[in-house]
Design a protein around this motif. Structure first.
Motif, PDB file in Angstrom:
ATOM      1  N   VAL A  41       4.926   5.304   2.972  1.00  0.00           N
ATOM      2  CA  VAL A  41       4.342   6.644   3.060  1.00  0.00           C
ATOM      3  C   VAL A  41       5.383   7.660   2.595  1.00  0.00           C
ATOM      4  O   VAL A  41       6.551   7.582   2.973  1.00  0.00           O
TER       5      VAL A  41
ATOM      6  N   GLN B 102       6.334   0.920   6.650  1.00  0.00           N
ATOM      7  CA  GLN B 102       5.692   0.161   7.718  1.00  0.00           C
ATOM      8  C   GLN B 102       5.600  -1.277   7.236  1.00  0.00           C
ATOM      9  O   GLN B 102       4.804  -1.574   6.333  1.00  0.00           O
TER      10      GLN B 102
ATOM     11  N   ARG C 231      -2.369  -6.965   7.848  1.00  0.00           N
ATOM     12  CA  ARG C 231      -2.155  -5.648   7.266  1.00  0.00           C
ATOM     13  C   ARG C 231      -1.002  -5.706   6.265  1.00  0.00           C
ATOM     14  O   ARG C 231       0.025  -6.313   6.513  1.00  0.00           O
ATOM     15  N   LYS C 232      -1.185  -5.062   5.125  1.00  0.00           N
ATOM     16  CA  LYS C 232      -0.158  -5.025   4.086  1.00  0.00           C
ATOM     17  C   LYS C 232       0.993  -4.114   4.514  1.00  0.00           C
ATOM     18  O   LYS C 232       0.828  -3.264   5.377  1.00  0.00           O
ATOM     19  N   SER C 233       2.127  -4.318   3.845  1.00  0.00           N
ATOM     20  CA  SER C 233       3.224  -3.362   4.007  1.00  0.00           C
ATOM     21  C   SER C 233       2.752  -2.024   3.461  1.00  0.00           C
ATOM     22  O   SER C 233       1.959  -1.963   2.523  1.00  0.00           O
ATOM     23  N   ARG C 234       3.272  -0.954   4.048  1.00  0.00           N
ATOM     24  CA  ARG C 234       2.821   0.376   3.655  1.00  0.00           C
ATOM     25  C   ARG C 234       4.023   1.293   3.525  1.00  0.00           C
ATOM     26  O   ARG C 234       4.877   1.347   4.407  1.00  0.00           O
TER      27      ARG C 234
ATOM     28  N   GLU D 206       0.861  -1.188   0.000  1.00  0.00           N
ATOM     29  CA  GLU D 206       0.000   0.000   0.000  1.00  0.00           C
ATOM     30  C   GLU D 206       0.898   1.239   0.000  1.00  0.00           C
ATOM     31  O   GLU D 206       1.825   1.337   0.806  1.00  0.00           O
TER      32      GLU D 206
ATOM     33  N   ALA E  35       1.037   5.501   0.205  1.00  0.00           N
ATOM     34  CA  ALA E  35       0.227   6.603   0.714  1.00  0.00           C
ATOM     35  C   ALA E  35       1.034   7.890   0.729  1.00  0.00           C
ATOM     36  O   ALA E  35       2.269   7.872   0.709  1.00  0.00           O
TER      37      ALA E  35
END
Length: 150
Positions: free
Chosen positions: A104, A93, A99-102, A67, A69
């Motif tokens: 930012v 993250q 929860r997927k890796s994120r 993901e 962002a």
């Protein structure tokens, strides 16, 4: 003989003043919506991130599960610190349960560091390359061979 016509006031009739003095209507937008000039800075920044992610996903299909962002600034108290002691430009993250890796990217710190559109787009791409390299456990040069080229 009395006239039944209404009495007119002396002089020309007064109308309320408008900005449209010549009867041409309101001005339209300066540029059509599809032209970059009509985009806000935030929308332009989102486009930089989107284009860079698409470029990276073509080369690394496993990034589809990540993901991406954009946030305005880093949130205080998240323990994020740039190794040089400055404000971070991006953050990874890792994936956790359900929860997927994120990844930012922080818009305001990037905009402060890069003044032109080209510099901003290049900096966004560099930040994403570095975060993807951390995520995949590779060097940034392996993620994108053009990394760190002027």
């Amino acid at each position: 003989m009395e006239s039944s016509a209404p009495q007119s006031s002396p002089g020309p009739a007064r109308r309320p003043r408008h900005r449209d003095r010549h009867g041409r209507g309101l001005r339209g937008p300066l540029a059509p919506p599809q032209v970059p000039i009509s985009l806000t800075r935030s929308e332009l920044f989102d486009d930089y991130v989107r284009e860079s992610v698409e470029r990276l996903e073509r080369r690394w299909p496993q990034l589809i599960d990540v993901e991406f962002a954009v946030q305005e600034v880093p949130q205080p108290g998240q323990g994020e610190a740039d190794p040089e002691g400055g404000v971070p430009l991006g953050r990874l993250q890792p994936a956790k349960q359900g929860r997927k890796s994120r990844i930012v990217v922080y818009r305001r710190p990037v905009e402060i560091r890069a003044k032109s559109r080209e510099d901003r787009a290049a900096l966004v791409h560099e930040i994403l390359i570095e975060q993807v390299a951390d995520l995949l456990g590779m060097s940034p040069d392996a993620i994108d061979p053009r990394y760190d080229e002027e």
